[in-house]
Design a protein around this motif. Structure first.
Motif, PDB file in Angstrom:
ATOM      1  N   ASP A 585       3.684  66.774  94.234  1.00  0.00           N
ATOM      2  CA  ASP A 585       4.749  66.434  94.366  1.00  0.00           C
ATOM      3  C   ASP A 585       5.773  66.054  93.318  1.00  0.00           C
ATOM      4  N   ILE A 586       7.328  65.276  94.393  1.00  0.00           N
ATOM      5  CA  ILE A 586       8.330  65.502  93.144  1.00  0.00           C
ATOM      6  C   ILE A 586       8.281  64.934  92.382  1.00  0.00           C
ATOM      7  N   ALA A 587       7.108  62.995  91.615  1.00  0.00           N
ATOM      8  CA  ALA A 587       7.048  62.809  90.268  1.00  0.00           C
ATOM      9  C   ALA A 587       6.824  63.771  89.496  1.00  0.00           C
ATOM     10  N   SER A 588       5.563  64.334  90.123  1.00  0.00           N
ATOM     11  CA  SER A 588       4.639  65.568  89.174  1.00  0.00           C
ATOM     12  C   SER A 588       5.233  66.722  88.772  1.00  0.00           C
ATOM     13  N   ASN A 589       6.865  67.098  89.591  1.00  0.00           N
ATOM     14  CA  ASN A 589       7.957  67.632  88.936  1.00  0.00           C
ATOM     15  C   ASN A 589       8.819  67.563  87.745  1.00  0.00           C
ATOM     16  N   LEU A 590       8.469  65.984  88.193  1.00  0.00           N
ATOM     17  CA  LEU A 590      10.109  65.902  86.829  1.00  0.00           C
ATOM     18  C   LEU A 590       9.016  64.979  85.651  1.00  0.00           C
ATOM     19  N   ILE A 603       6.255  60.423  80.476  1.00  0.00           N
ATOM     20  CA  ILE A 603       7.575  60.175  80.487  1.00  0.00           C
ATOM     21  C   ILE A 603       7.411  58.343  81.935  1.00  0.00           C
ATOM     22  N   THR A 604       7.971  58.046  81.786  1.00  0.00           N
ATOM     23  CA  THR A 604       8.075  56.598  82.556  1.00  0.00           C
ATOM     24  C   THR A 604       8.429  56.996  83.795  1.00  0.00           C
ATOM     25  N   ASP A 605       8.382  56.353  85.014  1.00  0.00           N
ATOM     26  CA  ASP A 605       9.063  55.886  85.799  1.00  0.00           C
ATOM     27  C   ASP A 605      10.459  55.561  86.265  1.00  0.00           C
ATOM     28  N   SER A 606      10.577  54.445  85.249  1.00  0.00           N
ATOM     29  CA  SER A 606      12.393  54.357  85.174  1.00  0.00           C
ATOM     30  C   SER A 606      12.666  55.556  84.084  1.00  0.00           C
ATOM     31  N   ARG A 607      12.691  56.504  83.081  1.00  0.00           N
ATOM     32  CA  ARG A 607      12.862  57.586  83.042  1.00  0.00           C
ATOM     33  C   ARG A 607      12.900  59.133  84.156  1.00  0.00           C
ATOM     34  N   MET A 608      11.920  59.085  84.726  1.00  0.00           N
ATOM     35  CA  MET A 608      12.468  60.428  85.917  1.00  0.00           C
ATOM     36  C   MET A 608      12.834  59.629  86.796  1.00  0.00           C
ATOM     37  N   THR A 625      10.275  59.613 102.824  1.00  0.00           N
ATOM     38  CA  THR A 625       9.545  58.450 103.616  1.00  0.00           C
ATOM     39  C   THR A 625       8.692  58.239 102.260  1.00  0.00           C
ATOM     40  N   GLU A 626       8.415  59.204 101.442  1.00  0.00           N
ATOM     41  CA  GLU A 626       8.067  58.492 100.284  1.00  0.00           C
ATOM     42  C   GLU A 626       8.276  59.157  98.989  1.00  0.00           C
ATOM     43  N   LYS A 627       9.181  59.019  99.094  1.00  0.00           N
ATOM     44  CA  LYS A 627      10.629  59.367  97.827  1.00  0.00           C
ATOM     45  C   LYS A 627      10.043  60.065  97.050  1.00  0.00           C
ATOM     46  N   TYR A 628       9.212  59.753  96.066  1.00  0.00           N
ATOM     47  CA  TYR A 628       8.808  60.085  94.751  1.00  0.00           C
ATOM     48  C   TYR A 628       7.504  60.813  94.744  1.00  0.00           C
ATOM     49  N   HIS A 629       6.843  60.850  95.465  1.00  0.00           N
ATOM     50  CA  HIS A 629       5.055  61.268  96.086  1.00  0.00           C
ATOM     51  C   HIS A 629       4.924  62.026  97.522  1.00  0.00           C
ATOM     52  N   SER A 630       7.118  62.520  98.054  1.00  0.00           N
ATOM     53  CA  SER A 630       6.970  63.537  98.688  1.00  0.00           C
ATOM     54  C   SER A 630       6.151  64.527  97.862  1.00  0.00           C
ATOM     55  N   GLU A 631       5.406  65.596  99.357  1.00  0.00           N
ATOM     56  CA  GLU A 631       4.981  66.853  98.409  1.00  0.00           C
ATOM     57  C   GLU A 631       5.750  67.693  98.534  1.00  0.00           C
ATOM     58  N   ILE A 632       5.484  68.926  97.111  1.00  0.00           N
ATOM     59  CA  ILE A 632       6.566  69.639  96.807  1.00  0.00           C
ATOM     60  C   ILE A 632       5.943  70.952  97.789  1.00  0.00           C
ATOM     61  N   ARG A 651      14.602  67.821  86.089  1.00  0.00           N
ATOM     62  CA  ARG A 651      12.703  67.707  84.716  1.00  0.00           C
ATOM     63  C   ARG A 651      13.241  67.975  83.140  1.00  0.00           C
ATOM     64  N   ALA A 652      14.261  68.865  82.977  1.00  0.00           N
ATOM     65  CA  ALA A 652      14.503  68.700  81.592  1.00  0.00           C
ATOM     66  C   ALA A 652      15.177  67.722  80.836  1.00  0.00           C
ATOM     67  N   ILE A 653      16.078  66.710  82.408  1.00  0.00           N
ATOM     68  CA  ILE A 653      16.810  65.344  81.436  1.00  0.00           C
ATOM     69  C   ILE A 653      15.799  64.756  81.304  1.00  0.00           C
ATOM     70  N   ALA A 654      14.149  64.175  82.046  1.00  0.00           N
ATOM     71  CA  ALA A 654      13.239  63.202  81.992  1.00  0.00           C
ATOM     72  C   ALA A 654      12.401  63.282  80.837  1.00  0.00           C
ATOM     73  N   LYS A 655      12.605  64.772  80.344  1.00  0.00           N
ATOM     74  CA  LYS A 655      12.267  64.974  78.876  1.00  0.00           C
ATOM     75  C   LYS A 655      12.901  64.535  78.024  1.00  0.00           C
ATOM     76  N   SER A 656      14.088  64.286  77.782  1.00  0.00           N
ATOM     77  CA  SER A 656      15.251  63.899  76.450  1.00  0.00           C
ATOM     78  C   SER A 656      14.963  64.828  75.177  1.00  0.00           C
ATOM     79  N   PRO A 657      14.975  65.505  75.162  1.00  0.00           N
ATOM     80  CA  PRO A 657      14.970  66.494  74.446  1.00  0.00           C
ATOM     81  C   PRO A 657      16.106  67.110  73.694  1.00  0.00           C
TER      82      PRO A 657
END
Length: 749
Positions: A585-590, A603-608, A625-632, A651-657
């Motif tokens: 899903d989108i969340a697992s990718n981010l 990585i927390t939901d707020s960071r994502m 419909t399922e927002k961040y849990h939408s299937e990829i 995805r790169a930004i969420a890592k905060s490198p």
């Protein structure tokens, strides 16, 4: 072949257990034909009487036999029998005594039987067993009879008892008269004599026969049960070894592929790596299971069968030699014909996988250019090439089984033909012939099992070689024994190229030459240039997808080759030129770039959500419909190119490198989204180093430093305004993308 055996070292104790079980199974298998022969010959033909040694004798018979023996044999006889109250004699000796007595009692029984049939009259000429031996036995009986022609009550005590020389001379004459059928006639006559003796003593012959049949049948059943149990255990252990082997090989191949740098990945096509980690490993796994169950068992049963056949003394051993020679010739011809095709088959499987993958991944382009018919024909050619090779090898192998059956049936006919002649002449018993046929079939089947494995081994050997090619390929990018990760516990992210040159493996010229620059925290360093000038190559050197050929790249003054790859890449947020998403899903990718533990990312939901907002992905995510849990779907095929690119950036930004690497990662964005994203990104990455590879000048106008590459060399370096004044290569790129007004105004974004 040796590679396959090498894989079994990890399960050596289980393999040894299988070998022990197969020895037990083979022993039982080899014992059964003899029991079958005994049931036919002894249980049915001899009514359960196992040998010529009587279990019970009347006093008169006992005395008659003693009178026809040598002095040593009489002593053996006396030690073996004890007299009961009814004056009958009962065998009480051990197995060794029984065997010794069985060798010497046959002829005395034959002579005594002949004397009784002739009425004890010298020279009566009554036939003994339907042969001339009756005359000899009857004529000689006069020398050991009483004056009336009848045996005395106790010849052993008679003064007329024959000497050893007389007994031996009589035996020689009897054996000479019987000729080649002597042993068979003696054995048959002994059985008839014992049956008559037992009946005269009131013994139940039916009970004796049933007892023998039950006992022998019980032994056959016990051996069969042991065979069944060992076969089940062997199958269980072999399957477990095969499954464990497949698991280990897949893990080793996958681990090795994951550790490959770009240089190693270019050696193997994706389709080939998939085939090697699936089809090839399955081939090896299947052959290992078959090998453990057959390769060890077949030689045991084959050699054991030959030993048993030689022990039957049927005189038909030459038939085995003929069978083995025919089988070896057949296998040799088939292997010579089929082996080259087996080696070719794996390459054709790779080719088919490659074509299939190209067509399926590029189906939209194929449709757009109306190339469906061409691609169908291309797939059909690859498919038919594989089919023709498989048909050829299958047809060759299918010939083997009918030919094997022809050999087996022909051998059976030969055995029956010559065995029947032996039975007719009295040289062979029916049970022995049946046992010979069974042992012969076991020998032939052992060669058949080895042939089946020999058919499978070449293909498995090729598969094992392909697997080893992957496992044995050493990554060109590796960690040093002593890494210096502790020096970057609080890294700032200063990236420096110090006189860096790079040449692709096998290339004649450098792709990058003498690059020197520094990218610091809070700065945006952009790289631009014509297509093929080495922009992406430069970026790929930082995460060590390749190692530099000369010079060095440092982070905070530490050579990146002195860092572990894990530490180095933990500092980087990389967005590739071609956006890659994974099924989920989108969340697992981010959250993909976080540290995962027990299936959860740090990585927390707020960071994502913040990363998605900066990457301008929130709008289309919230519309689902399922927002961040939408299937990829696999490869992100259910999102557009721009959406895929924004998710990759998020995805790169969420890592905060500490260091952001963007490899032409804004090309699929519209101008408005591009501007908004870069402004938000600048706010987020204020204390991080940002390196951007771009094709569009609009993307890098506000960069703190722009590096212009031309044919792998730095043609200019500075801000947009500085390069417009000083760098001709940059001006050419700018003229092709910007208007005259933008060029004169410096075009700030």
């Amino acid at each position: 072949m040796l590679k396959i055996f090498k894989y079994l070292k990890e399960s050596k104790w289980s393999v040894l257990a299988i070998i022990a079980l197969l020895v037990v199974q083979a022993y039982c298998d080899l014992a059964l034909p003899q029991y079958t022969a005994d049931i036919v010959d002894i249980g049915i033909g001899q009514k359960g009487i196992e040998n010529a040694v009587p279990r019970r004798l009347g006093a008169e018979t006992y005395a008659g036999l003693m009178s026809l023996m040598t002095q040593e044999e009489r002593a053996l006889m006396a030690s073996a029998y004890g007299q009961e109250n009814d004056d009958n004699y009962v065998f009480r000796g051990d197995k060794e005594t029984e065997e010794a007595l069985d060798e010497c009692i046959g002829i005395p029984i034959l002579i005594l039987s002949a004397m009784r049939e002739s009425g004890g009259m010298p020279g009566a000429g009554t036939a003994v067993g339907g042969t001339e031996a009756a005359d000899a036995a009857g004529a000689k009986s006069g020398g050991i009879s009483g004056e009336a022609g009848n045996p005395p009550a106790d010849l052993s005590a008679s003064s007329l008892a024959p000497t050893d020389d007389q007994v031996l001379a009589l035996r020689d004459q009897v054996l000479e008269s019987l000729g080649e059928t002597g042993e068979t006639v003696i054995a048959q006559r002994a059985m008839l004599f014992l049956q008559a003796e037992y009946e005269s003593l009131g013994m139940d012959l039916g009970k004796i026969q049933r007892s023998y049949l039950y006992r022998t049948g019980g032994m056959m059943l016990a051996y069969s049960v042991v065979m069944m149990v060992t076969a089940i255990l062997v199958g269980f252990l072999a399957s477990r070894i095969g499954a464990r082997l497949g698991l280990n090989l897949r893990q080793r191949v996958f681990s090795r592929v994951v550790s490959f740098s770009h240089a190693e990945m270019e050696q193997f096509s994706t389709a080939s790596l998939i085939t090697r980690s699936t089809n090839d490993i399955q081939q090896v796994q299947m052959v290992v299971v078959m090998m453990l169950r057959m390769v060890v068992y077949a030689p045991i049963i084959g050699i054991g069968g030959i030993v048993k056949v030689l022990g039957t003394r049927t005189g038909m051993g030459w038939i085995i030699a003929v069978a083995v020679a025919l089988i070896l010739a057949l296998v040799g011809v088939l292997m010579a014909v089929a082996m080259p095709r087996f080696k070719k088959m794996q390459a054709l499987v790779d080719r088919l996988n490659l074509v299939s993958r190209e067509i399926l991944t590029g189906v939209s382009v194929i449709r757009a250019f109306s190339r469906e018919r061409f691609e169908e024909e291309r797939f059909d050619r690859a498919n038919r090439d594989l089919m023709r090779t498989q048909l050829f090898t299958n047809r060759v192998m299918n010939i083997m089984m009918p030919m094997m059956m022809l050999i087996m049936n022909g051998i059976s006919i030969l055995i029956v033909w010559f065995g029947a002649k032996g039975i007719d002449l009295g040289n062979l018993m029916v049970g022995d012939m049946l046992a010979f046929i069974t042992y012969t079939m076991q020998i032939v089947m052992s060669f058949l099992m080895l042939t089946m494995i020999s058919v499978m081994l070449p293909r498995a050997g090729v598969a094992a070689g392909r697997i080893e090619e992957v496992i044995g390929t050493r990554p060109s990018v590796t960690d040093r024994e002593q890494v210096q990760d502790e020096k970057l516990r609080s890294a700032k992210g200063v990236v420096s190229f110090e006189d860096v040159s790079f040449r692709y493996p096998g290339a004649d010229e450098d792709a990058l030459e003498n690059l020197t620059f520094t990218a610091g925290p809070g700065e945006t360093t952009a790289v631009i240039g014509s297509t093929g000038c080495g922009k992406s190559t430069l970026l790929n050197l930082i995460p060590r997808f390749y190692d530099v050929t000369a010079g060095r790249i440092t982070i905070d003054g530490v050579d990146i080759r002195d860092l572990s790859q894990h530490k180095l890449r933990s500092l980087l947020g990389y967005v590739p030129q071609k956006a890659v998403l994974f099924s989920g899903d989108i969340a697992s990718n981010l959250k993909f770039g976080g540290t995962w533990q027990d299936g959860a990312s740090d990585i927390t939901d707020s960071r994502m959500e913040e990363a998605a907002r900066i990457a301008q992905a929130t709008e289309f995510i919230e519309s689902k419909t399922e927002k961040y849990h939408s299937e990829i779907s696999q490869g992100g095929t259910n999102v557009s190119g721009g959406q895929k690119q924004r998710l990759s950036i998020a995805r790169a930004i969420a890592k905060s490198p500490k260091i952001y690497l963007f490899d032409d990662s804004f090309s699929a964005l519209d101008y408005k989204t591009d501007v908004t994203l870069r402004r938000a990104l600048r706010e987020k990455t204020g204390d991080a180093t940002v390196i951007i590879v771009a094709q569009r000048i609009s993307t890098i106008l506000n960069a703190d430093r722009i590096i212009v590459l031309d044919d792998g060399k730095i043609a200019g370096m500075g801000t947009h305004r500085e390069l417009l004044r000083e760098c001709e290569a940059y001006r050419e790129i700018a003229r092709s993308q910007l208007s005259e007004a933008e060029l004169k105004g410096g075009a700030a974004v």
